[in-house]
Each structure stands twice: as structure tokens, then as C-alpha cells.
Scaffold this active site. Structure first.
Site, PDB file in Angstrom:
ATOM      1  CB  CYS A 201      -9.413  -3.178 -11.845  1.00 20.72           C
ATOM      2  SG  CYS A 201      -8.961  -1.953 -13.067  1.00 20.72           S
TER       3      CYS A 201
ATOM      4  CB  CYS B 133      -0.429   2.103   5.653  1.00 22.15           C
ATOM      5  SG  CYS B 133      -1.148   0.581   5.038  1.00 22.15           S
TER       6      CYS B 133
ATOM      7  CB  CYS C 277      -4.022   3.528   5.578  1.00 24.60           C
ATOM      8  SG  CYS C 277      -3.970   3.183   3.809  1.00 24.60           S
TER       9      CYS C 277
ATOM     10  CB  CYS D  28      -5.356  -0.200   2.272  1.00 29.32           C
ATOM     11  SG  CYS D  28      -4.207  -0.634   3.609  1.00 29.32           S
TER      12      CYS D  28
ATOM     13  CB  CYS E   3      -0.894  -0.016   1.239  1.00 29.60           C
ATOM     14  SG  CYS E   3      -1.927   1.451   1.359  1.00 29.60           S
TER      15      CYS E   3
HETATM   16 FE    FE Z   1      -2.826   1.195   3.467  1.00 30.00          FE
END
Ligand code: FE
Length: 137
Positions: free
Chosen positions: A120, A51, A100, A97, A48
Site C-alpha cells: 500500500c 531517487c 534513498c 526505498c 521512487c
Molecule cells: Fe528512492
């Protein structure tokens, strides 16, 4: 992983590029074929960009022809959350995610067999860690 997670919008703005902020924090979409990773064929882990948690492995990446990085499955299911998204007069499933809350992209049911999933994902929501494998630092 980030030492201290941004808490406010202003903190996120300082932490991310304008494009990353627009996508991750405001659910934007990068234009197709413009991102860093749609055509990346290297082996490694996509984490990510907000984060740093592991999200998708190159092992699950496939060429969808869409111009966005596409995956059949998350590498770490606990790090990825899906939510229904009825914006823009479409019924879609948003991919977020879990740590975060950053917007990553959408998941569709037209992926390859057997799972038929196509995650996607916007390149700018991701950072690529070449050579990194699942559960290894
Ligand atoms: Fe994240």
C-alpha cells in the site's frame, strides 16, 4: 536516476514538494483517494519520487479499494526494503526505498492470492513512467 542524491534534510526539502517531503522523509501518509496514481490503469513503471529507482510495475498493480496505489510485489526486490513499524499503536511493516531511504508506505498480508501481499504505497512517493518496462531505460 538522480545525478546527485540529496544528503541533508534541507537538500531534500528543496528537492521535493512539501507533500513528498512529508511522506518520503517524515513517514507521512497522503489522504486516501487524493493521490495521482490510486486509479491509474496505464502500463508502465512506478519509480521512487526521491531517487528515481524502479520500484513497482503496473503488472503487479491491483484495485484494492483503499484509495492508495496497491501492488502484489515490487518490480525490483533489491530496490525495496521492509522494516517493522510499531508506531501509532499498530504493528505494521513499513516499505522503504533501499537507495534513498524514502518512506513509501506499508505492506499487509491481505492481498490477492497466491502471494496475499498488498503493498500500500503513497502516490506522492512515486513517479509514473508510462510504457517503461523493467530493466529498460
Ligand atoms: Fe528512492
Amino acid at each position: 536516476m538522480k545525478q546527485k542524491m540529496p544528503q541533508t534534510d534541507d537538500e531534500w526539502k528543496k528537492d521535493l514538494s512539501p507533500e513528498q517531503y512529508r511522506v518520503l522523509r517524515q513517514k507521512g501518509t497522503e489522504p486516501a483517494f487524493t493521490g495521482a496514481y490510486w486509479n491509474n490503469k496505464k502500463k508502465g513503471m512506478y519509480v521512487c519520487a526521491g531517487c528515481g529507482h524502479d520500484l513497482f510495475s503496473s503488472d503487479a498493480k491491483f484495485d484494492s479499494g483503499t484509495g492508495w496505489p496497491s501492488f502484489t510485489d515490487p518490480a525490483v526486490k533489491e530496490n525495496v526494503e521492509t522494516r517493522s513499524d510499531n508506531s501509532l499503536f499498530m504493528q505494521r511493516t513499513e516499505v522503504v526505498c533501499k537507495h534513498c531511504g524514502g518512506h513509501l508506505g506499508h505492506v499487509f498480508d491481505d492481498g490477492p492470492m497466491p502471494g496475499k501481499k498488498r503493498y500500500c504505497i503513497n502516490s506522492c512517493s512515486l513517479d509514473f513512467k508510462e510504457g517503461k518496462e523493467k530493466n529498460k531505460k
